[in-house]
Design a protein around this motif. Structure first.
Motif, PDB file in Angstrom:
ATOM      1  N   PRO A 533     -21.047  22.179   1.266  1.00  0.00           N
ATOM      2  CA  PRO A 533     -20.978  20.760   1.653  1.00  0.00           C
ATOM      3  C   PRO A 533     -20.204  19.856   0.699  1.00  0.00           C
ATOM      4  O   PRO A 533     -19.833  18.757   1.095  1.00  0.00           O
ATOM      5  CB  PRO A 533     -22.449  20.350   1.720  1.00  0.00           C
ATOM      6  CG  PRO A 533     -23.208  21.615   1.897  1.00  0.00           C
ATOM      7  CD  PRO A 533     -22.418  22.681   1.214  1.00  0.00           C
ATOM      8  N   ASN A 534     -19.948  20.284  -0.537  1.00  0.00           N
ATOM      9  CA  ASN A 534     -19.187  19.392  -1.435  1.00  0.00           C
ATOM     10  C   ASN A 534     -17.697  19.763  -1.476  1.00  0.00           C
ATOM     11  O   ASN A 534     -16.942  19.190  -2.257  1.00  0.00           O
ATOM     12  CB  ASN A 534     -19.772  19.420  -2.858  1.00  0.00           C
ATOM     13  CG  ASN A 534     -19.443  20.710  -3.573  1.00  0.00           C
ATOM     14  OD1 ASN A 534     -19.583  21.791  -2.984  1.00  0.00           O
ATOM     15  ND2 ASN A 534     -18.976  20.630  -4.809  1.00  0.00           N
ATOM     16  N   ILE A 535     -17.289  20.718  -0.628  1.00  0.00           N
ATOM     17  CA  ILE A 535     -15.854  21.076  -0.597  1.00  0.00           C
ATOM     18  C   ILE A 535     -15.281  20.706   0.768  1.00  0.00           C
ATOM     19  O   ILE A 535     -15.788  21.135   1.807  1.00  0.00           O
ATOM     20  CB  ILE A 535     -15.642  22.568  -0.924  1.00  0.00           C
ATOM     21  CG1 ILE A 535     -16.245  22.864  -2.299  1.00  0.00           C
ATOM     22  CG2 ILE A 535     -14.156  22.926  -0.881  1.00  0.00           C
ATOM     23  CD1 ILE A 535     -16.021  24.268  -2.804  1.00  0.00           C
ATOM     24  N   TRP A 536     -14.235  19.906   0.745  1.00  0.00           N
ATOM     25  CA  TRP A 536     -13.647  19.314   1.942  1.00  0.00           C
ATOM     26  C   TRP A 536     -12.184  19.739   2.034  1.00  0.00           C
ATOM     27  O   TRP A 536     -11.616  20.223   1.051  1.00  0.00           O
ATOM     28  CB  TRP A 536     -13.723  17.786   1.856  1.00  0.00           C
ATOM     29  CG  TRP A 536     -15.077  17.283   1.494  1.00  0.00           C
ATOM     30  CD1 TRP A 536     -15.649  17.285   0.254  1.00  0.00           C
ATOM     31  CD2 TRP A 536     -16.058  16.735   2.374  1.00  0.00           C
ATOM     32  NE1 TRP A 536     -16.917  16.759   0.310  1.00  0.00           N
ATOM     33  CE2 TRP A 536     -17.201  16.408   1.607  1.00  0.00           C
ATOM     34  CE3 TRP A 536     -16.075  16.470   3.750  1.00  0.00           C
ATOM     35  CZ2 TRP A 536     -18.339  15.851   2.159  1.00  0.00           C
ATOM     36  CZ3 TRP A 536     -17.217  15.899   4.300  1.00  0.00           C
ATOM     37  CH2 TRP A 536     -18.332  15.604   3.514  1.00  0.00           C
ATOM     38  N   ALA A 537     -11.571  19.522   3.184  1.00  0.00           N
ATOM     39  CA  ALA A 537     -10.141  19.845   3.304  1.00  0.00           C
ATOM     40  C   ALA A 537      -9.467  18.878   4.265  1.00  0.00           C
ATOM     41  O   ALA A 537     -10.113  18.319   5.162  1.00  0.00           O
ATOM     42  CB  ALA A 537      -9.961  21.270   3.795  1.00  0.00           C
ATOM     43  N   CYS A 538      -8.181  18.684   4.070  1.00  0.00           N
ATOM     44  CA  CYS A 538      -7.411  17.834   4.980  1.00  0.00           C
ATOM     45  C   CYS A 538      -5.940  18.244   4.952  1.00  0.00           C
ATOM     46  O   CYS A 538      -5.514  18.999   4.074  1.00  0.00           O
ATOM     47  CB  CYS A 538      -7.580  16.356   4.614  1.00  0.00           C
ATOM     48  SG  CYS A 538      -7.304  15.970   2.886  1.00  0.00           S
ATOM     49  N   GLY A 539      -5.192  17.738   5.922  1.00  0.00           N
ATOM     50  CA  GLY A 539      -3.759  18.025   5.991  1.00  0.00           C
ATOM     51  C   GLY A 539      -3.456  19.334   6.700  1.00  0.00           C
ATOM     52  O   GLY A 539      -4.286  19.851   7.454  1.00  0.00           O
ATOM     53  N   ASP A 540      -2.273  19.866   6.451  1.00  0.00           N
ATOM     54  CA  ASP A 540      -1.817  21.081   7.139  1.00  0.00           C
ATOM     55  C   ASP A 540      -2.780  22.245   6.935  1.00  0.00           C
ATOM     56  O   ASP A 540      -2.895  23.124   7.794  1.00  0.00           O
ATOM     57  CB  ASP A 540      -0.428  21.496   6.615  1.00  0.00           C
ATOM     58  CG  ASP A 540       0.678  20.623   7.201  1.00  0.00           C
ATOM     59  OD1 ASP A 540       0.357  19.656   7.914  1.00  0.00           O
ATOM     60  OD2 ASP A 540       1.862  20.910   6.935  1.00  0.00           O
ATOM     61  N   LEU A 541      -3.446  22.269   5.811  1.00  0.00           N
ATOM     62  CA  LEU A 541      -4.403  23.333   5.509  1.00  0.00           C
ATOM     63  C   LEU A 541      -5.579  23.283   6.486  1.00  0.00           C
ATOM     64  O   LEU A 541      -6.180  24.306   6.803  1.00  0.00           O
ATOM     65  CB  LEU A 541      -4.914  23.127   4.071  1.00  0.00           C
ATOM     66  CG  LEU A 541      -6.066  23.982   3.593  1.00  0.00           C
ATOM     67  CD1 LEU A 541      -5.586  25.391   3.293  1.00  0.00           C
ATOM     68  CD2 LEU A 541      -6.689  23.392   2.344  1.00  0.00           C
ATOM     69  N   ALA A 542      -5.899  22.070   6.966  1.00  0.00           N
ATOM     70  CA  ALA A 542      -7.058  21.884   7.831  1.00  0.00           C
ATOM     71  C   ALA A 542      -6.691  22.044   9.313  1.00  0.00           C
ATOM     72  O   ALA A 542      -7.522  22.442  10.118  1.00  0.00           O
ATOM     73  CB  ALA A 542      -7.663  20.498   7.594  1.00  0.00           C
ATOM     74  N   GLY A 543      -5.405  21.735   9.672  1.00  0.00           N
ATOM     75  CA  GLY A 543      -5.025  21.764  11.082  1.00  0.00           C
ATOM     76  C   GLY A 543      -5.870  20.764  11.854  1.00  0.00           C
ATOM     77  O   GLY A 543      -6.641  20.028  11.259  1.00  0.00           O
ATOM     78  N   PRO A 544      -5.842  20.665  13.169  1.00  0.00           N
ATOM     79  CA  PRO A 544      -4.970  21.421  14.052  1.00  0.00           C
ATOM     80  C   PRO A 544      -3.554  20.818  14.156  1.00  0.00           C
ATOM     81  O   PRO A 544      -2.643  21.482  14.597  1.00  0.00           O
ATOM     82  CB  PRO A 544      -5.677  21.318  15.398  1.00  0.00           C
ATOM     83  CG  PRO A 544      -6.380  20.004  15.354  1.00  0.00           C
ATOM     84  CD  PRO A 544      -6.746  19.775  13.909  1.00  0.00           C
ATOM     85  N   PHE A 545      -3.374  19.553  13.727  1.00  0.00           N
ATOM     86  CA  PHE A 545      -2.040  18.948  13.788  1.00  0.00           C
ATOM     87  C   PHE A 545      -1.390  19.137  12.435  1.00  0.00           C
ATOM     88  O   PHE A 545      -2.023  18.913  11.416  1.00  0.00           O
ATOM     89  CB  PHE A 545      -2.147  17.444  14.057  1.00  0.00           C
ATOM     90  CG  PHE A 545      -2.712  17.123  15.399  1.00  0.00           C
ATOM     91  CD1 PHE A 545      -1.898  17.045  16.508  1.00  0.00           C
ATOM     92  CD2 PHE A 545      -4.068  16.916  15.556  1.00  0.00           C
ATOM     93  CE1 PHE A 545      -2.427  16.749  17.749  1.00  0.00           C
ATOM     94  CE2 PHE A 545      -4.607  16.624  16.793  1.00  0.00           C
ATOM     95  CZ  PHE A 545      -3.785  16.542  17.893  1.00  0.00           C
ATOM     96  N   GLN A 546      -0.158  19.503  12.388  1.00  0.00           N
ATOM     97  CA  GLN A 546       0.508  19.598  11.091  1.00  0.00           C
ATOM     98  C   GLN A 546       1.556  18.493  11.040  1.00  0.00           C
ATOM     99  O   GLN A 546       2.748  18.709  11.231  1.00  0.00           O
ATOM    100  CB  GLN A 546       1.058  21.005  10.889  1.00  0.00           C
ATOM    101  CG  GLN A 546      -0.106  22.010  10.795  1.00  0.00           C
ATOM    102  CD  GLN A 546       0.284  23.405  10.389  1.00  0.00           C
ATOM    103  OE1 GLN A 546       1.309  23.904  10.811  1.00  0.00           O
ATOM    104  NE2 GLN A 546      -0.543  24.048   9.596  1.00  0.00           N
ATOM    105  N   LEU A 547       1.042  17.293  10.821  1.00  0.00           N
ATOM    106  CA  LEU A 547       1.863  16.081  10.806  1.00  0.00           C
ATOM    107  C   LEU A 547       1.410  15.209   9.644  1.00  0.00           C
ATOM    108  O   LEU A 547       0.217  15.199   9.304  1.00  0.00           O
ATOM    109  CB  LEU A 547       1.665  15.292  12.102  1.00  0.00           C
ATOM    110  CG  LEU A 547       2.133  15.956  13.389  1.00  0.00           C
ATOM    111  CD1 LEU A 547       1.580  15.221  14.601  1.00  0.00           C
ATOM    112  CD2 LEU A 547       3.656  15.977  13.443  1.00  0.00           C
ATOM    113  N   THR A 548       2.331  14.440   9.097  1.00  0.00           N
ATOM    114  CA  THR A 548       1.988  13.608   7.942  1.00  0.00           C
ATOM    115  C   THR A 548       0.919  12.575   8.266  1.00  0.00           C
ATOM    116  O   THR A 548      -0.028  12.391   7.504  1.00  0.00           O
ATOM    117  CB  THR A 548       3.271  12.930   7.425  1.00  0.00           C
ATOM    118  OG1 THR A 548       4.070  13.959   6.862  1.00  0.00           O
ATOM    119  CG2 THR A 548       2.983  11.892   6.367  1.00  0.00           C
TER     120      THR A 548
END
Ligand SMILES: Cc1cc2nc3c(=O)[nH]c(=O)nc-3n(C[C@H](O)[C@H](O)[C@H](O)COP(=O)(O)OP(=O)(O)OC[C@H]3O[C@@H](n4cnc5c(N)ncnc54)[C@H](O)[C@@H]3O)c2cc1C
Length: 714
Positions: A533-548
């Protein structure tokens, strides 16, 4: 369906009417039941099965029709059958009856009400999907909520019938037991009110919150299990350590520091990540240069003659790198240090859920946000390792224009780069494995882009399966299976743009049990949390959209959920995610297109507007393209908009705002747009919709009124 609905509704009203008009309802009083209790008992003693059967059927029927009297029947059941059998019979009869009432309500009312209040019901259904069983459990357990009302209201939601049945049966048991038990003393009962005392109600309420308490306990246990084997530091260097200084990591750091959290950002390569260094910025700069060449080439159509443009590719690349240099300060170590973020320029690896190894140092953090992005995927074609391969990573160090360029992959990046290199003078062949360019868009959009590229000299091969890469002397060839034939396409460079794979390696994730999805992105919940629960992710690594902008949208959620999630957390909402492909004319979309709406079973109506109708587009010589808006049938609520037009990305925002804030096409039509602009086409599309939905009857009446005013009609 409407006819069936009307028939069922008529039958229902008749049955309820007969119940009241015939006076049957007068039987359902405590006094009557008490008066006839001995007769019921005698009948039951003589024919126990028949009486039990009739009782069961009457109970089910009354509950299904939502007729009053269920409580009294429960008391009678208790009196006749005793606690054990009474509870068994009534538990099933009441749940079956409730489920029938629920299904009737669903059949008769759900669709029309959902249509009338789509936004409200979408919110309700999302809540029901998440916590519906809990809500129902609570409502059923506390017998202050009328039984029939719960059946009818739940029927309007999208809760599953089996869930409704199972939860109802379980949660009604305690209440049913109390009433069945009270039925044993039916003769002595003076009123129904006395059966459920305030203390009993309070105990039921306590029981109702039990599921929440149980859920919290389960979460706590899961949490402990996830962290088993790791020792949590007693204090931390940072509130958040962000890994990756691309779009996602930068926005996370910015938000963290803006709310005064102590933030560290670790970037192993270049600040700004893909978008600045190898993605959006260089590609858009290249597109601009290529467009200049195209404009010169096509200027004679405006009566302006110029010679064939001379492309100095090294200078084009100079412009590309200058754009990066000019934007670099926005993403620099200096800027972020100035914002209060501690920036480490090294590789980061997680050694525990709270510890990050950065070079020789170990940082500790209460929360970690992973934002390590993605890299181009290179297909494992035989011979590809010996070929001159370009990807979005090494493309920008080219100093000479490739004479023959094969682009593998007809998605956004492949189409944008194919058009640009063709405009700059390369001979481009675009090889796409499926039957359409920009495969996520509607077929006509793909066809439009294909036509535009072909007209500019790109050879487009669709449904072409790349088999291998060969070399004959200095010649490189891509072998392709196309229309059943084996073809070879010669190239100087092969530009691979077949998708991007998330950077999950080398982060120490396996040891922490953090897993990936089939798409190779991280397995996350809707709040962007990993199993820890204390580890999060965002951006291309997270998907589903790979956009800025998707990365930035997620970064807000990751930062806010990490820092404030114990108080309030937010699920990411992707419904209004715009996306643009920067070919000319641009392809811009927000919300659903026909393909997606059909796949999701969403009913829609299409309104079109051709850019050739727009005064500004005519003046600009930019009449190619169209707008296509999907709306709820008969309503102006926008489900999605696709624009294929000059600078479409610049004016897609109007539809995005409208969708996000629930503004329909009527509101767009009622908004003043400057003339003549391309964006005015959004209003014109709303006009097309309005014209198709004009109030014909009122207009006929108006026509008669005006005729009468002119004195032509009596
Ligand atoms: C050619 C091209 C054109 C594009 N055009 C557009 C466009 O027009 N519009 C748009 O919205 N999107 C576009 N994109 C997509 C956009 O670039 C990405 O969606 C965006 O950059 C993703 O940001 P991110 O922060 O998730 O990842 P990235 O920008 O890739 O950042 C990740 C960072 O993490 C660092 N990192 C990785 N592992 C570690 C580690 N272990 N330790 C420390 N640091 C690490 C990397 O060095 C990198 O800097 C384009 C992409 C390409 C390739």
């Amino acid at each position: 369906m409407t006819r069936q609905r009307l028939i069922i509704a008529a039958l229902l009203i008749t049955a309820i009417g007969v119940f009241f008009v015939s006076g049957a309802h007068q039987w359902f009083t405590l006094e009557t039941f008490k008066a006839y209790q001995s007769d019921f008992q005698a009948a039951f003693n003589q024919h126990p099965w028949q009486v039990a059967g009739i009782f069961f059927a009457v109970y089910v029927g009354m509950s299904a029709l939502s007729l009053p009297g269920a409580t009294l029947l429960t008391l009678l059941g208790g009196a006749l059958f005793g606690l054990g059998w009474g509870l068994l019979i009534i538990s099933f009869a009441s749940t079956i009856g409730a489920t029938l009432a629920f299904l009737l309500s669903r059949f008769l009312f759900r669709q029309p009400i959902e249509k009338r209040f789509p936004n409200q019901f979408e919110v309700v259904n999302r809540g029901v999907e998440r916590d519906g069983a809990f809500y129902l459990f609570m409502l059923r357990l506390v017998p202050v909520f009328p039984f029939f009302m719960i059946n009818l209201v739940m029927g309007l939601t999208r809760i599953k019938t089996v869930t409704f049945y199972g939860v109802s049966q379980l949660a009604m048991l305690p209440g049913t037991a109390v009433f069945v038990n009270a039925g044993g003393q039916l003769g002595e009962l003076e009123s129904l009110g006395g059966i459920v005392s305030p203390t009993l109600l309070a105990s039921f309420a306590l029981l109702a919150v039990f599921p929440w308490i149980a859920r919290r306990i389960v979460l706590l246990v899961q949490r402990r299990k996830a962290y088993q084997g790791f020792i949590r530091p007693t204090h931390f260097d940072y509130d958040i350590v962000v890994i990756g200084g691309g779009s996602a990591g930068l926005v996370t750091s910015y938000i963290g520091s803006a709310v005064k959290a102590k933030v560290a950002l670790v970037e192993k390569h270049k600040m700004g990540g893909d978008c600045l260094n190898t993605g959006c910025v260089p590609s858009k700069a290249l597109i601009r240069a290529a467009r200049a060449a195209h404009e010169i080439r096509t200027a004679p159509r405006f009566g302006v003659t110029a010679s064939e443009p001379q492309v100095d590719f090294a200078k084009v690349m100079g412009h590309v790198h200058q754009a990066i240099t000019d934007i670099e300060p926005h993403d620099s170590v200096e800027r972020y240090s100035g914002l209060g973020v501690t920036v480490y320029q090294d590789h980061a690896t997680l050694t525990s859920p709270w510890e990050i190894k950065v070079g020789e140092k170990t940082l500790t953090a209460r929360h970690i946000v992973l934002a390590t992005g993605a890299r181009p995927r290179v297909p494992s074609l035989p011979g590809i390792e010996h070929a001159p391969i370009l990807t979005s990573e090494n493309l920008w160090s080219l100093t000479e224009l490739p004479k023959r360029l094969v682009v593998l992959g007809g998605g956004s990046i492949g189409c944008e780069l194919s058009q640009s290199f063709a405009r700059l003078g390369s001979h481009v062949t675009l090889v796409e494995g499926t039957a359409q360019l920009l495969g996520r868009e509607d077929t006509e959009v793909g066809e439009h882009v294909e036509r535009a590229l072909s007209q500019e000299g790109v050879t487009v091969m669709k449904s072409a399966n790349a088999l291998e890469v060969c070399q004959h002397g200095q010649e490189h060839q891509l072998v392709v299976e196309h229309n059943g034939e084996r073809l070879t396409v010669e190239f100087d460079y092969l530009l691979v743009s077949v998708g991007r794979q998330a950077n999950v390696e080398g982060l120490g994730l396996e040891a922490l049990g953090i897993t990936t999805t089939q798409a190779g992105t991280l397995e996350l919940n809707k709040r962007l949390q990993t199993r820890l629960p204390n580890i999060w992710a965002c951006g291309d690594l997270a998907g589903p959209f790979q956009l800025t902008h998707a990365a930035a949208h997620q970064a807000w959620h990751a930062a806010v959920n990490a820092l404030f999630g114990e108080l309030k957390s937010f699920a990411v909402d992707y419904r209004f995610m715009p996306a643009v492909t920067y070919v000319q004319p641009e392809v811009a979309r927000v919300g659903l297109n026909e393909k997606e709406a059909t796949a999701k079973g969403v009913a829609f109506e299409v309104t079109r507007y051709a850019m050739s109708e727009s005064d500004r587009a005519i003046a600009e010589g930019a009449t190619e393209g169209f707008i296509k808006v999907l709306t709820v049938p008969g309503k102006d609520k926008i489900l999605g908009a696709t624009i294929v037009a000059e600078n479409a990305g610049e004016w897609l925002g109007e539809f995005t705002i409208a969708m996000k804030h629930g503004l329909g096409l009527n509101k767009l039509l009622g908004t003043i747009h400057p003339y003549p602009t391309l964006g005015e086409a959004a209003k014109a599309t709303a006009g097309v919709w309005k014209n198709a939905h004009k109030p014909e009857r009122i207009l006929r009446l108006l026509a008669r009124y005006f005729r009468w005013r002119r004195g032509n009609e009596k």
